[in-house]
Design a protein around this motif. Structure first.
Motif, PDB file in Angstrom:
ATOM      1  N   UNK A   1      29.850  -1.048  18.783  1.00 27.43           N
ATOM      2  CA  UNK A   1      29.082   0.101  17.946  1.00 27.43           C
ATOM      3  C   UNK A   1      29.759   1.350  18.024  1.00 27.43           C
ATOM      4  N   UNK A   2      30.271   1.721  19.117  1.00 28.81           N
ATOM      5  CA  UNK A   2      31.152   3.159  19.484  1.00 28.81           C
ATOM      6  C   UNK A   2      32.356   3.188  18.343  1.00 28.81           C
ATOM      7  N   UNK A   3      32.917   2.040  18.234  1.00 29.23           N
ATOM      8  CA  UNK A   3      33.801   1.810  17.241  1.00 29.23           C
ATOM      9  C   UNK A   3      33.556   2.182  15.986  1.00 29.23           C
TER      10      UNK A   3
ATOM     11  N   UNK B   1      41.042   3.189  22.351  1.00 28.88           N
ATOM     12  CA  UNK B   1      41.786   1.821  22.363  1.00 28.88           C
ATOM     13  C   UNK B   1      40.859   0.857  23.207  1.00 28.88           C
ATOM     14  N   UNK B   2      40.173   1.259  24.065  1.00 28.61           N
ATOM     15  CA  UNK B   2      39.326   0.391  24.816  1.00 28.61           C
ATOM     16  C   UNK B   2      38.150  -0.096  24.337  1.00 28.61           C
ATOM     17  N   UNK B   3      37.665   0.960  23.393  1.00 29.54           N
ATOM     18  CA  UNK B   3      36.359   0.491  22.478  1.00 29.54           C
ATOM     19  C   UNK B   3      36.543  -0.694  21.403  1.00 29.54           C
ATOM     20  N   UNK B   4      37.781  -0.584  21.159  1.00 29.76           N
ATOM     21  CA  UNK B   4      38.165  -1.454  19.932  1.00 29.76           C
ATOM     22  C   UNK B   4      38.903  -2.704  20.445  1.00 29.76           C
ATOM     23  N   UNK B   5      39.222  -2.797  21.869  1.00 28.13           N
ATOM     24  CA  UNK B   5      40.186  -3.939  22.238  1.00 28.13           C
ATOM     25  C   UNK B   5      39.272  -5.156  22.348  1.00 28.13           C
ATOM     26  N   UNK B   6      39.521  -6.218  21.798  1.00 23.88           N
ATOM     27  CA  UNK B   6      38.727  -7.491  22.172  1.00 23.88           C
ATOM     28  C   UNK B   6      38.592  -8.125  23.329  1.00 23.88           C
ATOM     29  N   UNK B   7      39.814  -7.975  24.253  1.00 19.23           N
ATOM     30  CA  UNK B   7      39.896  -8.151  25.645  1.00 19.23           C
ATOM     31  C   UNK B   7      39.126  -7.229  26.564  1.00 19.23           C
ATOM     32  N   UNK B   8      39.293  -5.986  26.261  1.00 25.03           N
ATOM     33  CA  UNK B   8      38.439  -5.186  27.178  1.00 25.03           C
ATOM     34  C   UNK B   8      36.863  -5.129  26.738  1.00 25.03           C
ATOM     35  N   UNK B   9      36.534  -5.315  25.671  1.00 28.06           N
ATOM     36  CA  UNK B   9      35.329  -5.407  25.394  1.00 28.06           C
ATOM     37  C   UNK B   9      34.663  -6.526  26.000  1.00 28.06           C
ATOM     38  N   UNK B  10      35.191  -7.643  26.152  1.00 32.94           N
ATOM     39  CA  UNK B  10      34.978  -9.026  26.620  1.00 32.94           C
ATOM     40  C   UNK B  10      35.224  -9.396  28.075  1.00 32.94           C
ATOM     41  N   UNK B  11      35.714  -8.343  28.838  1.00 32.31           N
ATOM     42  CA  UNK B  11      36.268  -8.429  30.170  1.00 32.31           C
ATOM     43  C   UNK B  11      35.690  -7.419  31.040  1.00 32.31           C
ATOM     44  N   UNK B  12      35.379  -6.397  30.337  1.00 37.54           N
ATOM     45  CA  UNK B  12      34.856  -4.916  31.186  1.00 37.54           C
ATOM     46  C   UNK B  12      36.137  -4.324  32.126  1.00 37.54           C
ATOM     47  N   UNK B  13      35.990  -2.998  32.292  1.00 44.38           N
ATOM     48  CA  UNK B  13      36.894  -2.297  32.876  1.00 44.38           C
ATOM     49  C   UNK B  13      37.437  -2.460  34.105  1.00 44.38           C
ATOM     50  N   UNK B  14      36.508  -3.257  34.966  1.00 42.98           N
ATOM     51  CA  UNK B  14      36.998  -3.562  36.463  1.00 42.98           C
ATOM     52  C   UNK B  14      37.750  -4.729  36.746  1.00 42.98           C
ATOM     53  N   UNK B  15      37.848  -5.471  35.598  1.00 43.08           N
ATOM     54  CA  UNK B  15      38.844  -6.668  35.612  1.00 43.08           C
ATOM     55  C   UNK B  15      40.364  -6.099  35.697  1.00 43.08           C
ATOM     56  N   UNK B  16      40.613  -4.810  35.252  1.00 39.45           N
ATOM     57  CA  UNK B  16      41.898  -4.303  35.102  1.00 39.45           C
ATOM     58  C   UNK B  16      42.360  -3.872  36.692  1.00 39.45           C
TER      59      UNK B  16
ATOM     60  N   UNK C   1      46.861  -5.432  17.492  1.00 43.56           N
ATOM     61  CA  UNK C   1      47.281  -4.251  16.746  1.00 43.56           C
ATOM     62  C   UNK C   1      45.621  -3.261  16.643  1.00 43.56           C
ATOM     63  N   UNK C   2      44.740  -3.585  16.775  1.00 47.63           N
ATOM     64  CA  UNK C   2      43.579  -2.576  16.583  1.00 47.63           C
ATOM     65  C   UNK C   2      43.788  -1.214  17.501  1.00 47.63           C
ATOM     66  N   UNK C   3      44.338  -1.503  18.735  1.00 50.65           N
ATOM     67  CA  UNK C   3      44.549   0.182  19.430  1.00 50.65           C
ATOM     68  C   UNK C   3      45.255   0.889  18.573  1.00 50.65           C
ATOM     69  N   UNK C   4      46.458   0.497  18.045  1.00 49.28           N
ATOM     70  CA  UNK C   4      47.297   1.327  17.259  1.00 49.28           C
ATOM     71  C   UNK C   4      46.917   1.849  16.108  1.00 49.28           C
ATOM     72  N   UNK C   5      46.020   0.991  15.391  1.00 52.22           N
ATOM     73  CA  UNK C   5      45.131   1.764  14.340  1.00 52.22           C
ATOM     74  C   UNK C   5      44.178   2.965  14.653  1.00 52.22           C
ATOM     75  N   UNK C   6      43.774   2.808  15.699  1.00 51.98           N
ATOM     76  CA  UNK C   6      42.710   3.818  16.093  1.00 51.98           C
ATOM     77  C   UNK C   6      43.389   5.138  16.766  1.00 51.98           C
ATOM     78  N   UNK C   7      44.419   4.875  17.486  1.00 52.72           N
ATOM     79  CA  UNK C   7      44.861   5.868  18.508  1.00 52.72           C
ATOM     80  C   UNK C   7      45.183   7.074  17.560  1.00 52.72           C
ATOM     81  N   UNK C   8      44.488   8.163  18.067  1.00 55.84           N
ATOM     82  CA  UNK C   8      44.472   9.465  17.504  1.00 55.84           C
ATOM     83  C   UNK C   8      45.917  10.196  17.525  1.00 55.84           C
ATOM     84  N   UNK C   9      46.760   9.786  18.638  1.00 59.55           N
ATOM     85  CA  UNK C   9      48.106  10.229  18.620  1.00 59.55           C
ATOM     86  C   UNK C   9      49.213   9.298  18.440  1.00 59.55           C
TER      87      UNK C   9
END
Lengths: 205, 463
Positions: free
Chosen positions: B29-31, B310-325, B357-365
Motif C-alpha cells: 500500500x505504501x509502495x 526498496x524495502x517497501x517494494x521488495x517481495x522478499x522483504x514484504x513476506x519475511x519481515x525486517x528482523x529476518x535480516x 529488479x523492482x528496487x532499482x525501479x523505485x530507488x530515488x538515487x
C-alpha cells in the motif's frame, strides 16, 4: 594519526572518477494558482486554513480556532492577529512554554507543491513554540508563496530585505501540516508529539 | 557475531500467516502511495537522475566536501568530531554526556546509532536513553530493534502495542485503538522531552557549502528533542553530504515521496549552528563506509538516502519481515551494505532476493541494487562462503547444464518422476520449494521435441 586524518586519508585513497555537479536551473512545475494548490495539499496532510483580507477577518478566523479548541494559554507573536496571554519575548527557559494551548506564529515563505511553510527564529525567540504548543497557527503574507522547493531555496537565500536565513547562525524548518504518525499498524494519527492542528492563514492587506 | 541465516530467521515471521499477509499488503500500500506521488510530478524522473548525479559527484569529491562541511559547521559554532568505528562514536558521545553530567537523553530516529549499538552502551554507563519516534520507542520498550528503517514497528500488531502500553503506561487493558495508544505515548514522551538534559538526532543530509544539516520527521520528535535541552548531538555518516543548499530541493522533493508517499515530511528542520547559549556537536562516522567507497562494485550504495522504498517494494522483504535480516538496515540496500562490512556473517542476505529488479525501479538515487546483489552472490561463492547444500547443488547444476546428453536424460527423468513418482519421493526435506507449493505438472512434450516436430511439419508447406 587522528581519526579525522585517518578517515580523510582512507576517503581520498579510493575516490572514484570525477562526475560533474549538475545544474539545477530547469523548468520546474509551476502553478497558476499556487494558493489553491497549497490548500489542496495542506488538506491532504491534515492541515487547514484560508486566505483572509484585512486584520478584522484574520482576528475573526483566529477567534474561531480559539473557540473550537478551547485554548486558554495563548502565545501570539502576531499582535494584530490576537493579543495572547503568554509573552514569549519574556521567556528565557523554553520549558516554560509547556502549557501553551495555541501559538500564533509567523511563517516566512509558503511552498505550493507540498504545503510546507518555512519558519525560523527571526521573530520567535524560542523555536520550541512551533513544536511544543498543542495547536499552531501560521500567519503568512499573501504574496510570500512559491510553486516548488527550488524556488523556495532561491527565495530563502535572496529575500527582498537582504535577510539571509543561512548567512548566520540560525535554524529553520519547513512545516507541512500538523504532527503525525502511522507507527501503530499504519493507522494515521494526527498529533504525535508536535502540533495537534495546524492552520495557515495568508493575509491580504 | 553468529551467522544470520535469512531463510531460517524468516520461518518465525511466516509462521503467523495472517500477520505476514498483512505486513505484505501494508507495505505494498505504501509502495502504491509512492507511485501516486511520483506520477503526480512531471519532473520525477529528472529529479531521480539529478539526485544520482549529485551523489555521484559528492562521492567523487568526498574528502573535499567533508573538510568544507567541517570548516563551515565550525564557523557556525558547532563542534565536529570524527569516529572511525562504532566504538569510537559511542565513546565520543559518552564522554560528551559524562563531562556535562547528563543522565537523561532523548533521541530521535537515527539508524546510525542503531548500527553502532549506542543505546545499550549508554545504558551500561547509567544514562537513560529514550527513543522518541513512536515506532522506535515501541521497539525499545519491547527490547527489540527496528524492523524497517522508516517504519520501525511495522512488524508489530496493535494488540501487542496495547498489551505493552497497558503494562508500561497503564492504558486500559485490551485497548488497541491507535489514536488512544498514541495519545498515551504523547503524554509520557512529553515528560521525557521536558526532563531531558541532552538531545541526540541522526542526520538526513549535511550541506557542505553552509555547514548545516537537515533532519526530517513527521512526529516533530527531533524538533522537541533539540529545542528544549541545552545540548544537541548529531550522529552523521560521512556519506550524508550534499554540496549545495540548493541540492536540498532535489532531495526533499524525493525523500518523503519515495519513503511514504507524502509530498514532504511534516518537519524538515535545517540546523545551522547551536541555539544561542547552547551546544551543538556533530559526530562524523566512518564505520565501514570507506571500505564501501574503496569497492568499485558496491560504492554506488553510498548514494542511499535511507528512504526505505526498496524495502517497501521488495517481495522478499514484504513476506519475511525486517528482523529476518538480522541487521539494522534490512531489505535490498541492507543486503548490499552489510555483507561489505562482514561477508561471512551476512552471507545469506544477497540471496534473500528474487532479482526481480523492482528496487532499482523505485530507488530515488538510482542505485543498481539487483546488479550489486548478483555480484555479491558471486563474491560469496568465490570467498567459499556458500552453504554446503547450495554449493553442492551449484556443482551438480553446473555439471548437468554443461553436458547436453546428461541434460536431456536428467530432464526426462525429472518429467517422469513428477508424473509417476510417489509423493514422498518428490515432497521431502530435500525439496524446500515443495514445502508450501505443489510442483507444476510437467508438459507431455519438451520444447526440443515440439521444435523438431514443428520444423518437420513446416518443411513441406514452406518449400
Amino acid at each position: 594519526m587522528s581519526s579525522r586524518d585517518h578517515i580523510l586519508r582512507e576517503v581520498r585513497r579510493s575516490l572514484p572518477a570525477d562526475a560533474p555537479l549538475p545544474s539545477l536551473d530547469r523548468q520546474w512545475t509551476r502553478y497558476d494558482d499556487p494558493h489553491a494548490q497549497f490548500f489542496d495539499v495542506l488538506r491532504g496532510v491534515g492541515g487547514a486554513g484560508r486566505i483572509v483580507t484585512g486584520e478584522p477577518q484574520l482576528r475573526e478566523e483566529i477567534d474561531r480556532v480559539i473557540a473550537a479548541i478551547g485554548a486558554k494559554q495563548i502565545c501570539s507573536v502576531i499582535s494584530e492577529a490576537a493579543a495572547g496571554n503568554v509573552d514569549i519575548a519574556a521567556i528565557d527557559d523554553p520549558h516554560a512554554l509547556a502549557s501553551v494551548d495555541l501559538a500564533i506564529l509567523p511563517g516566512e515563505l509558503a511552498v505550493a507543491e507540498n504545503a510546507a511553510v518555512w519558519v525560523n527564529a527571526a521573530r520567535v525567540r524560542q523555536r520550541v513554540a512551533y513544536f511544543l504548543s498543542q495547536h499552531v497557527i501560521l500567519v503568512v503574507p499573501y504574496d510570500r508563496i512559491v510553486s516548488n522547493m527550488h524556488e523556495a531555496y532561491a527565495g530563502l537565500q535572496l529575500s527582498a530585505d537582504g535577510y539571509s536565513p543561512f548567512g548566520e547562525t540560525t535554524w529553520g524548518t519547513f512545516m507541512s501540516g500538523p504532527s503525525k504518525t502511522a507507527d501503530i499498524e499504519q493507522a494515521l494519527v494526527i498529533g504525535a508529539h508536535g502540533a495537534r492542528s495546524l492552520h495557515v492563514f495568508f493575509t491580504k492587506p | 557475531m553468529p551467522t544470520q541465516d535469512h531463510p531460517a530467521a524468516a520461518n518465525a515471521f511466516v509462521a503467523d500467516d495472517a500477520h505476514a499477509h498483512w505486513h505484505d499488503q501494508a507495505l505494498w500500500f505504501i509502495r502504491a502511495k509512492r507511485d501516486k506521488c511520483a506520477h503526480g510530478l512531471a519532473e520525477w524522473e529528472e529529479l531521480r537522475e539529478l539526485a544520482a548525479q549529485i551523489k555521484q559527484h559528492t562521492v567523487a569529491h568526498l574528502g573535499d566536501y567533508l573538510e568544507q562541511f567541517e570548516r563551515n559547521a565550525t564557523r557556525l559554532g558547532a563542534v565536529v568530531h570524527w569516529a572511525r568505528d562504532a566504538a569510537e562514536h559511542n565513546a565520543i558521545i559518552l564522554r560528551l554526556l559524562q563531562e556535562r553530567r547528563v543522565r537523561r537523553m532523548v533521541k530521535s530516529k537515527s539508524m546510525l546509532t542503531e548500527e553502532c549499538g549506542l543505546n545499550p552502551f549508554l545504558e551500561q554507563h547509567g544514562i537513560e536513553v529514550t527513543d522518541t519516534d513512536l515506532g522506535e520507542w515501541i521497539v525499545q520498550l519491547r527490547h527489540e530493534h527496528p524492523s524497517h528503517i522508516v517504519l520501525p514497528a511495522i512488524h508489530i500488531k496493535k494488540e501487542d502495542v496495547g498489551e505493552l502500553f497497558h503494562r508500561e503506561l497503564g492504558t486500559a487493558k485490551g485497548a488497541t485503538d491507535p489514536a488512544y495508544l498514541t495519545e498515551a505515548a504523547r503524554h509520557r514522551l512529553r515528560e521525557k522531552f521536558l526532563a531531558a538534559e541532552a538531545g541526540l538526532t541522526g542526520v538526513n543530509f549535511g550541506i557542505a557549502e553552509t555547514g548545516g544539516f537537515v533532519v526530517c520527521t513527521n512526529e516533530g520528535n527531533s524538533d522537541l528533542g533539540t529545542s528544549l535541552p541545552p545540548i544537541h548531538i548529531a550522529s552523521m555518516g560521512i556519506e550524508k553530504l550534499v554540496p549545495r543548499l540548493d541540492d536540498m530541493a532535489v532531495f526533499l522533493r524525493l525523500l518523503a515521496r519515495s519513503a511514504t508517499g507524502q509530498p514532504i515530511t511534516a518537519y524538515s528542520t535545517h540546523y545551522h549552528g547551536p541555539r544561542p547559549g547552547c551546544e551543538l556537536h556533530i559526530v562524523l562516522v566512518d564505520n565501514g563506509r570507506t571500505t564501501l567507497l574503496a569497492s568499485e562494485e558496491f560504492r554506488n550504495s553510498l548514494r542511499c538516502i535511507r528512504c526505505g522504498a526498496c524495502l517497501n517494494t521488495c517481495p522478499v522483504y514484504r513476506r519475511s519481515g525486517g528482523h529476518s535480516y538480522g541487521v539494522s538496515v534490512a531489505g535490498p540496500i541492507g543486503s548490499i551494505v552489510n555483507p561489505s562490512r562482514d561477508p561471512a556473517t551476512h552471507r545469506s542476505l544477497p540471496f534473500a532476493c528474487t532479482l526481480c529488479g523492482s528496487c532499482a525501479d523505485v530507488c530515488p538515487v538510482k542505485i543498481d541494487l539487483p546488479n550489486q546483489l548478483l555480484t555479491w552472490r558471486q563474491r560469496i561463492a568465490e570467498l567459499g562462503l556458500l552453504k554446503p547444500s547450495k554449493r553442492r547443488l551449484m556443482h551438480f547444476a553446473g555439471a548437468v547444464l554443461s553436458r547436453p546428453l546428461l541434460y536431456n536424460v536428467a530432464g526426462g527423468v525429472g518429467r517422469a518422476a513428477l508424473r509417476w513418482a510417489p509423493r514422498w519421493l518428490v515432497y521431502n526435506r530435500f525439496n524446500p520449494w515443495g514445502r508450501q507449493r505443489e510442483m507444476p505438472l510437467p508438459p507431455k512434450e519438451t520444447f526440443r521435441q515440439w521444435h523438431s516436430r514443428q520444423s518437420r511439419d513446416d518443411k513441406p508447406s514452406s518449400s
